[in-house]
Design an enzyme around this catalytic site. Structure first.
Site, PDB file in Angstrom:
ATOM      1  N   CYS A 149      49.275  42.317  25.012  1.00  0.00           N
ATOM      2  CA  CYS A 149      49.137  41.170  24.104  1.00  0.00           C
ATOM      3  C   CYS A 149      47.938  41.333  23.169  1.00  0.00           C
ATOM      4  O   CYS A 149      48.081  41.269  21.941  1.00  0.00           O
ATOM      5  CB  CYS A 149      49.037  39.888  24.922  1.00  0.00           C
ATOM      6  SG  CYS A 149      47.906  39.971  26.336  1.00  0.00           S
TER       7      CYS A 149
HETATM    8  N1  LIG Z   1      51.158  37.086  30.689  1.00  0.00           N
HETATM    9  C1  LIG Z   1      51.031  37.674  29.497  1.00  0.00           C
HETATM   10  O1  LIG Z   1      50.646  37.047  28.492  1.00  0.00           O
HETATM   11  C2  LIG Z   1      51.386  39.130  29.339  1.00  0.00           C
HETATM   12  C3  LIG Z   1      51.398  39.665  28.048  1.00  0.00           C
HETATM   13  C4  LIG Z   1      51.729  41.006  27.886  1.00  0.00           C
HETATM   14  C5  LIG Z   1      52.028  41.790  28.980  1.00  0.00           C
HETATM   15  N2  LIG Z   1      51.980  41.242  30.221  1.00  0.00           N
HETATM   16  C6  LIG Z   1      52.315  42.110  31.357  1.00  0.00           C
HETATM   17  O2  LIG Z   1      53.624  41.761  31.781  1.00  0.00           O
HETATM   18  C7  LIG Z   1      53.736  41.904  33.199  1.00  0.00           C
HETATM   19  C8  LIG Z   1      54.178  40.564  33.800  1.00  0.00           C
HETATM   20  O3  LIG Z   1      53.184  39.611  33.500  1.00  0.00           O
HETATM   21  P1  LIG Z   1      53.291  38.089  33.945  1.00  0.00           P
HETATM   22  O4  LIG Z   1      52.124  37.412  33.340  1.00  0.00           O
HETATM   23  O5  LIG Z   1      54.668  37.573  33.677  1.00  0.00           O
HETATM   24  O6  LIG Z   1      53.092  38.253  35.554  1.00  0.00           O
HETATM   25  P2  LIG Z   1      53.288  37.171  36.713  1.00  0.00           P
HETATM   26  O7  LIG Z   1      53.371  35.812  36.099  1.00  0.00           O
HETATM   27  O8  LIG Z   1      52.219  37.437  37.708  1.00  0.00           O
HETATM   28  O9  LIG Z   1      54.716  37.546  37.344  1.00  0.00           O
HETATM   29  C9  LIG Z   1      54.949  38.753  37.984  1.00  0.00           C
HETATM   30  C10 LIG Z   1      56.403  38.828  38.467  1.00  0.00           C
HETATM   31  O10 LIG Z   1      56.648  40.129  39.027  1.00  0.00           O
HETATM   32  C11 LIG Z   1      57.263  39.975  40.314  1.00  0.00           C
HETATM   33  N3  LIG Z   1      56.753  41.102  41.123  1.00  0.00           N
HETATM   34  C12 LIG Z   1      55.476  41.286  41.560  1.00  0.00           C
HETATM   35  N4  LIG Z   1      55.366  42.463  42.216  1.00  0.00           N
HETATM   36  C13 LIG Z   1      56.602  43.032  42.186  1.00  0.00           C
HETATM   37  C14 LIG Z   1      57.137  44.257  42.694  1.00  0.00           C
HETATM   38  N5  LIG Z   1      56.365  45.133  43.349  1.00  0.00           N
HETATM   39  N6  LIG Z   1      58.454  44.516  42.491  1.00  0.00           N
HETATM   40  C15 LIG Z   1      59.245  43.629  41.819  1.00  0.00           C
HETATM   41  N7  LIG Z   1      58.795  42.467  41.322  1.00  0.00           N
HETATM   42  C16 LIG Z   1      57.483  42.170  41.487  1.00  0.00           C
HETATM   43  C17 LIG Z   1      56.840  38.601  40.803  1.00  0.00           C
HETATM   44  O11 LIG Z   1      57.830  38.021  41.651  1.00  0.00           O
HETATM   45  P3  LIG Z   1      57.996  38.394  43.203  1.00  0.00           P
HETATM   46  O12 LIG Z   1      56.609  38.735  43.710  1.00  0.00           O
HETATM   47  O13 LIG Z   1      58.598  37.151  43.831  1.00  0.00           O
HETATM   48  O14 LIG Z   1      58.943  39.568  43.239  1.00  0.00           O
HETATM   49  C18 LIG Z   1      56.784  37.799  39.512  1.00  0.00           C
HETATM   50  O15 LIG Z   1      58.054  37.282  39.191  1.00  0.00           O
HETATM   51  C19 LIG Z   1      52.353  42.348  33.687  1.00  0.00           C
HETATM   52  O16 LIG Z   1      52.323  43.747  33.816  1.00  0.00           O
HETATM   53  C20 LIG Z   1      51.419  41.907  32.569  1.00  0.00           C
HETATM   54  O17 LIG Z   1      50.251  42.685  32.472  1.00  0.00           O
HETATM   55  C21 LIG Z   1      51.687  39.920  30.417  1.00  0.00           C
END
Ligand SMILES: NC(=O)c1ccc[n+]([C@@H]2O[C@H](COP(=O)([O-])OP(=O)(O)OC[C@H]3O[C@@H](n4cnc5c(N)ncnc54)[C@H](OP(=O)(O)O)[C@@H]3O)[C@@H](O)[C@H]2O)c1
Length: 342
Positions: A149
């Protein structure tokens, strides 16, 4: 219709992917995973989708995901790199929202992310999914590394200056601020309402993982090596990134507006605002837009303001933009709604 899978559907970017996919028109949401909520209706975790999606979360089972045309990984770093080889071998395209395939240098990635890379052979193939830079390569890709981001807002603001070679490339500054959704949905003391509300602070001043990603992109567009002082801050709001960029001009430029306008001509999501304006995060809320304004504050000093929604252009929206390019849909398909404001 293309069948899409979302790994990590209980997270913030996973939910944003569902929201965008539901009105896309060419996407069928075939599979949404969660290990913690497998077997539970998606609408139990996200009641906002009730009446729009009738699907249960499933385990991230490769067999089920392999039935999709494309799988989005909205998961923590280290997940997509272990699952990608099997899915790619089974003909599934992948867009990874995490950082697993963003850095081309494996030693650098292993240094910044503190783990061994599980699929180094795929890193060279992965296309960095910034369409304003790599549109053609994304079109033919089967593995796209969706940018971070902060790197999206920062690099879009600086690319025109570095491509033109008109600023000092090693004294750049990015003073960046993000809403708390940037940290994801997992529980964390620092992100409790009581800690964030009525509060404001910098973090990771000594080194943030987005620093090498930003420099990698800036070096790709600059004839000379670049460097940047990148300082992120946490804002007491949910969505949005505002980056104030500082660059020293090497030479007078007759018309900076024209330079930026020409660079992003034909790129539907980058809007160059009126000269000396101050775009706010509300003006991009829930959209794939990046709004940029350029200020020349004295003889040599440029200040560029760049705002995005971290969950949309900073993550899920950019991922849908990339998927559109990969499938040959119009780049803006499903991403044309104006910001939700006021
Ligand atoms: N938030 C932002 O603004 C943003 C922006 C750009 C990029 N990102 C990137 O996008 C990714 C997701 O971010 P987020 O903010 O949406 O994260 P989040 O809110 O913490 O959600 C993570 C998701 O991944 C699942 N998960 C965790 N460990 C897992 C595994 N080993 N295998 C399969 N599923 C798994 C979790 O569900 P379960 O544990 O129930 O499986 C949950 O649904 C991250 O890498 C982050 O750095 C985020």
């Amino acid at each position: 219709m293309k069948r899409i899978g979302i790994v990590g559907g209980t997270g913030y970017t996973g939910a944003e992917l569902i929201r965008l996919a539901l009105t896309h028109g060419e996407f069928e949401v075939a599979c949404v995973t969660s290990r913690g909520d497998a077997g539970t209706p998606v609408t139990k975790v996200w009641p906002s989708f009730a009446g729009f999606l009738d699907l249960d979360f499933t385990e991230p089972d490769p067999g089920r995901l392999a039935e999709c045309d494309l799988v989005f990984f909205a998961t923590p770093n280290g997940t997509a790199m272990t699952a990608a080889p099997e899915l790619l071998a089974r003909g599934v395209r992948i867009i990874d929202l995490s950082a697993d395939f963003r850095l081309k240098s494996i030693p650098s990635w292993e240094h910044w992310y503190g783990m061994k890379h599980a699929s180094p052979a795929l890193v060279a193939e992965a296309v960095y999914g910034l369409p304003e830079l790599n549109r053609e390569a994304i079109t033919g890709a089967r593995l796209v590394a969706n940018p971070g981001c902060y790197p999206t807002a920062t690099t879009l603001g600086l690319i025109p200056l570095l491509e033109a070679g008109i600023v000092e490339p090693r004294t750049l500054i990015a003073d960046a601020k993000s809403g708390v959704s940037g940290a994801g949905r997992k529980a964390s003391l620092a992100h409790l309402y009581g800690e964030v509300a009525e509060n404001f602070h910098a973090y990771a001043v000594d080194g943030h993982r987005h620093y090498p990603e930003i420099v990698q992109t800036l070096n790709a567009v600059s004839a000379e090596a670049t460097d940047i002082t990148f300082v992120p801050h946490l804002l007491p709001m949910f969505r949005g990134i505002h980056v104030t960029l500082y660059a020293r001009l090497r030479e007078r430029v007759a018309d900076l507006q024209a330079l930026y306008g020409a660079r992003y001509d034909g790129h539907p999501f980058v809007r160059i605002e009126e000269a000396n304006s101050h775009p706010d995060t509300r003006a991009v809320y829930g959209t794939n837009l990046c709004r940029i304004s350029v200020h020349q504050v004295n003889e040599n000093q440029l200040v560029v303001l760049s705002v995005i929604d971290n969950l949309t252009k900073g993550a899920a929206g950019q991922a849908v933009q990339n998927a559109n390019l990969m499938f040959g849909f119009p780049e803006t398909q499903g991403l044309t709604a104006p910001p939700m404001a006021p």
